[in-house]
Write a protein that holds these residues in place. Structure first.
Motif, mmCIF file in Angstrom:
data_model
loop_
_atom_site.group_PDB
_atom_site.id
_atom_site.type_symbol
_atom_site.label_atom_id
_atom_site.label_comp_id
_atom_site.label_asym_id
_atom_site.label_seq_id
_atom_site.Cartn_x
_atom_site.Cartn_y
_atom_site.Cartn_z
ATOM 1 N N ALA A 291 0.581 -1.026 0.008
ATOM 2 C CA ALA A 291 0.152 -0.139 -0.207
ATOM 3 C C ALA A 291 0.950 1.647 -0.109
ATOM 4 O O ALA A 291 0.411 2.054 -1.111
ATOM 5 C CB ALA A 291 -1.129 -0.181 0.703
ATOM 6 N N VAL A 292 2.209 1.735 0.996
ATOM 7 C CA VAL A 292 2.444 2.612 0.965
ATOM 8 C C VAL A 292 3.370 2.353 -0.886
ATOM 9 O O VAL A 292 3.103 3.519 -1.004
ATOM 10 C CB VAL A 292 3.941 2.130 2.019
ATOM 11 N N LYS A 293 4.561 1.216 -1.338
ATOM 12 C CA LYS A 293 4.455 1.714 -2.675
ATOM 13 C C LYS A 293 3.346 1.663 -3.754
ATOM 14 O O LYS A 293 4.017 2.566 -4.765
ATOM 15 C CB LYS A 293 5.229 -0.114 -2.886
ATOM 16 N N ALA A 294 2.174 1.402 -3.353
ATOM 17 C CA ALA A 294 1.011 1.993 -4.615
ATOM 18 C C ALA A 294 0.800 3.983 -4.099
ATOM 19 O O ALA A 294 0.754 4.660 -5.334
ATOM 20 C CB ALA A 294 -0.131 1.135 -3.936
ATOM 21 N N ALA A 295 1.105 4.124 -3.011
ATOM 22 C CA ALA A 295 0.920 5.099 -2.662
ATOM 23 C C ALA A 295 1.702 6.072 -2.915
ATOM 24 O O ALA A 295 1.595 7.488 -3.396
ATOM 25 C CB ALA A 295 0.590 5.366 -0.964
ATOM 26 N N SER A 296 2.880 5.857 -3.799
ATOM 27 C CA SER A 296 4.752 6.257 -3.581
ATOM 28 C C SER A 296 4.398 6.123 -5.241
ATOM 29 O O SER A 296 4.267 7.444 -5.764
ATOM 30 C CB SER A 296 5.356 5.353 -3.161
ATOM 31 N N ASP A 297 3.996 5.153 -5.738
ATOM 32 C CA ASP A 297 3.204 5.181 -6.929
ATOM 33 C C ASP A 297 2.567 5.984 -7.422
ATOM 34 O O ASP A 297 3.137 6.996 -8.864
ATOM 35 C CB ASP A 297 3.459 4.063 -7.480
ATOM 36 N N ALA A 298 1.370 6.454 -6.746
ATOM 37 C CA ALA A 298 0.513 7.584 -6.949
ATOM 38 C C ALA A 298 0.824 8.722 -7.272
ATOM 39 O O ALA A 298 0.827 9.611 -8.310
ATOM 40 C CB ALA A 298 -0.401 6.873 -6.684
ATOM 41 N N GLN A 299 1.228 8.882 -6.126
ATOM 42 C CA GLN A 299 2.008 10.469 -5.469
ATOM 43 C C GLN A 299 3.503 10.686 -7.035
ATOM 44 O O GLN A 299 3.174 11.851 -7.997
ATOM 45 C CB GLN A 299 2.949 10.529 -4.521
ATOM 46 N N ARG A 300 3.779 9.750 -6.824
ATOM 47 C CA ARG A 300 4.627 10.369 -8.481
ATOM 48 C C ARG A 300 4.053 10.771 -9.684
ATOM 49 O O ARG A 300 4.533 11.121 -10.237
ATOM 50 C CB ARG A 300 5.814 8.789 -8.282
ATOM 51 N N GLY A 301 3.044 9.278 -10.280
ATOM 52 C CA GLY A 301 1.996 10.176 -11.191
ATOM 53 C C GLY A 301 1.722 11.214 -11.298
ATOM 54 O O GLY A 301 1.877 11.363 -12.257
ATOM 55 N N ALA A 302 1.011 11.731 -10.258
ATOM 56 C CA ALA A 302 0.244 12.869 -9.542
ATOM 57 C C ALA A 302 1.454 13.469 -10.160
ATOM 58 O O ALA A 302 1.178 15.164 -10.872
ATOM 59 C CB ALA A 302 -0.204 12.767 -8.538
ATOM 60 N N GLN A 303 2.478 14.098 -9.643
ATOM 61 C CA GLN A 303 3.737 14.335 -9.620
ATOM 62 C C GLN A 303 4.060 15.025 -11.421
ATOM 63 O O GLN A 303 4.106 16.491 -12.068
ATOM 64 C CB GLN A 303 5.272 14.947 -9.125
ATOM 65 N N ASP A 304 3.882 13.938 -11.509
ATOM 66 C CA ASP A 304 4.821 13.391 -13.440
ATOM 67 C C ASP A 304 3.632 14.160 -14.196
ATOM 68 O O ASP A 304 3.547 15.408 -14.779
ATOM 69 C CB ASP A 304 4.838 12.284 -13.668
ATOM 70 N N VAL A 305 1.746 14.158 -13.632
ATOM 71 C CA VAL A 305 1.167 14.917 -14.282
ATOM 72 C C VAL A 305 0.764 15.952 -14.296
ATOM 73 O O VAL A 305 0.884 16.825 -15.833
ATOM 74 C CB VAL A 305 -0.438 13.810 -14.243
ATOM 75 N N LEU A 306 1.261 16.576 -13.830
ATOM 76 C CA LEU A 306 0.675 17.975 -12.459
ATOM 77 C C LEU A 306 2.634 18.774 -13.289
ATOM 78 O O LEU A 306 2.297 19.912 -14.247
ATOM 79 C CB LEU A 306 1.294 18.245 -11.441
ATOM 80 N N GLY A 307 3.558 18.016 -13.343
ATOM 81 C CA GLY A 307 4.730 18.761 -14.677
ATOM 82 C C GLY A 307 4.642 18.853 -15.218
ATOM 83 O O GLY A 307 4.722 19.915 -16.296
ATOM 84 N N GLU A 308 3.998 17.360 -16.057
ATOM 85 C CA GLU A 308 2.855 17.776 -17.704
ATOM 86 C C GLU A 308 2.473 19.018 -18.181
ATOM 87 O O GLU A 308 2.782 19.723 -18.786
ATOM 88 C CB GLU A 308 2.578 16.526 -17.784
ATOM 89 N N ALA A 309 1.445 19.349 -17.750
ATOM 90 C CA ALA A 309 0.583 19.995 -17.291
ATOM 91 C C ALA A 309 1.115 21.635 -17.423
ATOM 92 O O ALA A 309 0.291 22.535 -17.632
ATOM 93 C CB ALA A 309 -0.994 19.923 -16.259
ATOM 94 N N MET A 310 1.630 21.975 -16.403
ATOM 95 C CA MET A 310 2.619 23.204 -16.450
ATOM 96 C C MET A 310 3.727 23.213 -17.706
ATOM 97 O O MET A 310 3.582 24.300 -18.127
ATOM 98 C CB MET A 310 3.544 23.271 -14.901
ATOM 99 N N ARG A 311 3.967 22.523 -18.287
ATOM 100 C CA ARG A 311 4.435 22.938 -19.017
ATOM 101 C C ARG A 311 4.174 22.713 -20.191
ATOM 102 O O ARG A 311 4.339 24.128 -21.236
ATOM 103 C CB ARG A 311 6.065 21.773 -19.364
#
Length: 127
Positions: free
Chosen positions: A104-124
């Motif tokens: 669960a911790v790994k999945a949450a970490s992966d989800a957070q990383r994915g959300a940051q990637d999406v946010l970074g892409e949206a900002m670009r």
């Protein structure tokens, strides 16, 4: 109105049923094989949940105690076999929960990383 002889017959039946259930309970508690089967099932569930990867110490303890329980059963030491099987079951439960928590911790970490990637892409894209 209930006839007195019917009531006595019911009492006898109830007493007989209680006696049989007490006898069966006593016989069932002598054999640790049921507890061993529960422990084996729990160890299998913990392995399936990733216990060997995420909770290696607890899995090793559960598997060792399960082996010791089998040895005690073959030696006809039922109380020791039952005790070891119960401990193996609980060690395996701990291993399973630790594995689930780690996943669960790994999945949450992966989800957070994915959300940051999406946010970074949206900002670009917004620039």
């Amino acid at each position: 109105m209930i006839k007195p002889y019917v009531l006595i017959g019911r009492q006898r039946t109830l007493i007989l049923a209680l006696g049989c259930s007490a006898l069966l309970t006593g016989c069932a508690s002598d054999s640790p094989s049921a507890q061993y089967a529960v422990a084996q099932s729990q160890v299998d569930a913990a392995v399936g949940a990733g216990g060997t990867e995420f909770a290696a110490i607890e899995m090793r303890a559960a598997q060792d105690k399960l082996k010791q329980a089998a040895i005690a059963m073959h030696g006809a030491d039922n109380s020791e076999a039952r005790r070891l099987a119960e401990q193996a079951e609980w060690d395996a439960r701990v291993a399973e929960r630790k594995a689930q928590a780690a996943k669960a911790v790994k999945a949450a970490s992966d989800a957070q990383r994915g959300a940051q990637d999406v946010l970074g892409e949206a900002m670009r894209s917004a620039r």
